[in-house]
Design an enzyme around this catalytic site. Structure first.
Site, short mmCIF file in Angstrom:
data_model
loop_
_atom_site.label_atom_id
_atom_site.label_comp_id
_atom_site.label_asym_id
_atom_site.label_seq_id
_atom_site.Cartn_x
_atom_site.Cartn_y
_atom_site.Cartn_z
N GLU A 148 0.88 -0.99 0.18
CA GLU A 148 -0.05 -0.02 0.01
C GLU A 148 0.69 1.32 0.49
OE1 GLU A 148 -3.56 2.13 3.09
OE2 GLU A 148 -2.89 0.21 2.83
N ASP A 181 -4.77 3.42 -1.92
CA ASP A 181 -5.85 3.79 -0.74
C ASP A 181 -5.79 5.45 -1.66
OD1 ASP A 181 -6.61 6.33 0.80
OD2 ASP A 181 -5.65 4.19 2.60
N HIS A 207 -9.06 1.16 -1.27
CA HIS A 207 -9.11 1.00 -0.50
C HIS A 207 -9.17 3.13 -0.69
CE1 HIS A 207 -6.57 -0.62 3.05
NE2 HIS A 207 -7.59 -0.92 3.31
N GLU A 247 -11.98 2.27 4.22
CA GLU A 247 -11.56 2.43 5.05
C GLU A 247 -11.27 4.06 6.43
OE1 GLU A 247 -6.81 2.12 5.42
OE2 GLU A 247 -7.20 3.17 4.85
#
Length: 273
Positions: A148, A181, A207, A247
């Site tokens: 990530e 994300d 995310h 998230e």
């Protein structure tokens, strides 16, 4: 697209409450946060893994992935001595063992801050060495490892699509993948869709959050500045049909069920519109 709940927002409640809420609210799956008191990898190894597997069975929720806490408290593979590095890698390998045993789709990690005095000549070899070791272990046990990217407020190592792409080219393991994300690209003026353009099939997970564009804060959809409705239309048009974890981390811990419900309602409205 399928939706996932991240259990980090429930960390002041029993893990079962996160499963119960995800089931009752209508989430498609659950992403397990690997911190105490919920699912710290050594605790799972000591026997707590049985509870996690039973909760997934009782509430009929697939475990999307397992996300151990790797951002410096106390584990960060990018900073400190060689002993600290190996301890961090050992913990991540144990997390991969536990992810495999709980039937998780992947183990998700990030490359946390390497320290203000670390130079590129120090950061890059350490990152590659770490991911080569971890990828080899992932191949050996048969689990996917996802990297990530973080915002520049959180890390100076892997923060952009190009950073992830460079890593995947340096460590061409079939078990190592990228994810995004969407807060990370948004706060630094990077097109979110560039992850899909550059990583292609090696982008395994998303995310979904909202962002103020000026911090690493994660907001529920509709509370920030990301143009989420056209973004979701774009991802749908590109054929992304994997999981989107909503998230919510620590901003909404006082009412995790209520905000998880609101986040899901807003996400579903985005998809319907």
């Amino acid at each position: 697209m399928k939706t996932g709940m991240f259990t980090c927002g429930h960390q002041r409640l029993p893990l079962e409450q996160a499963f119960k809420d995800a089931h009752e609210l209508g989430y498609d799956g659950i992403e397990i946060w690997g911190g105490r008191p919920h699912a710290f990898a050594p605790d799972l190894k000591a026997g707590d893994i049985r509870q996690v597997k039973e909760l997934a069975r009782v509430y009929q929720l697939p475990i999307i992935g397992y996300t151990p806490e790797t951002n410096a408290y106390p584990y960060n593979m990018m900073i400190g001595s060689e002993r600290m590095r190996h301890e961090s890698l050992d913990m991540i390998m144990l997390a991969m063992d536990m992810a495999r045993e709980m039937g998780a789709g992947f183990t998700l990690i990030s490359a946390a801050h390497a320290g203000y005095l670390a130079t590129p000549a120090e950061i890059w070899p350490r990152l590659v060495d770490n991911l080569r070791e971890l990828s080899a272990y992932a191949e050996n046990i048969g689990i996917d490892l996802l990297l990530e990217p973080l915002t520049p407020y959180e890390s100076n190592v892997v923060c952009s699509a190009n950073d992830v792409l460079r890593v995947l080219e340096a460590v061409p393991s079939p078990r190592l993948h990228g994810m995004v994300d969407i807060c990370a690209p948004f706060v630094q003026g990077e097109p979110i869709t560039s992850y899909f353009d550059k990583l292609g099939e090696r982008l395994r997970h998303v995310h979904i959050v909202d962002s103020d564009g000026a911090s690493d804060s994660h907001y529920i959809p509709g509370e920030g500045k990301i143009p989420l409705a056209p973004l979701m239309r774009e991802l749908t048009a590109r054929g992304y049909d994997g999981y989107c974890t909503l998230e919510l981390v620590t901003l909404y811990m006082n009412e995790p069920r209520l905000y998880a419900a609101l986040a899901l309602d807003r996400f579903q409205a985005l998809m319907a519109g």
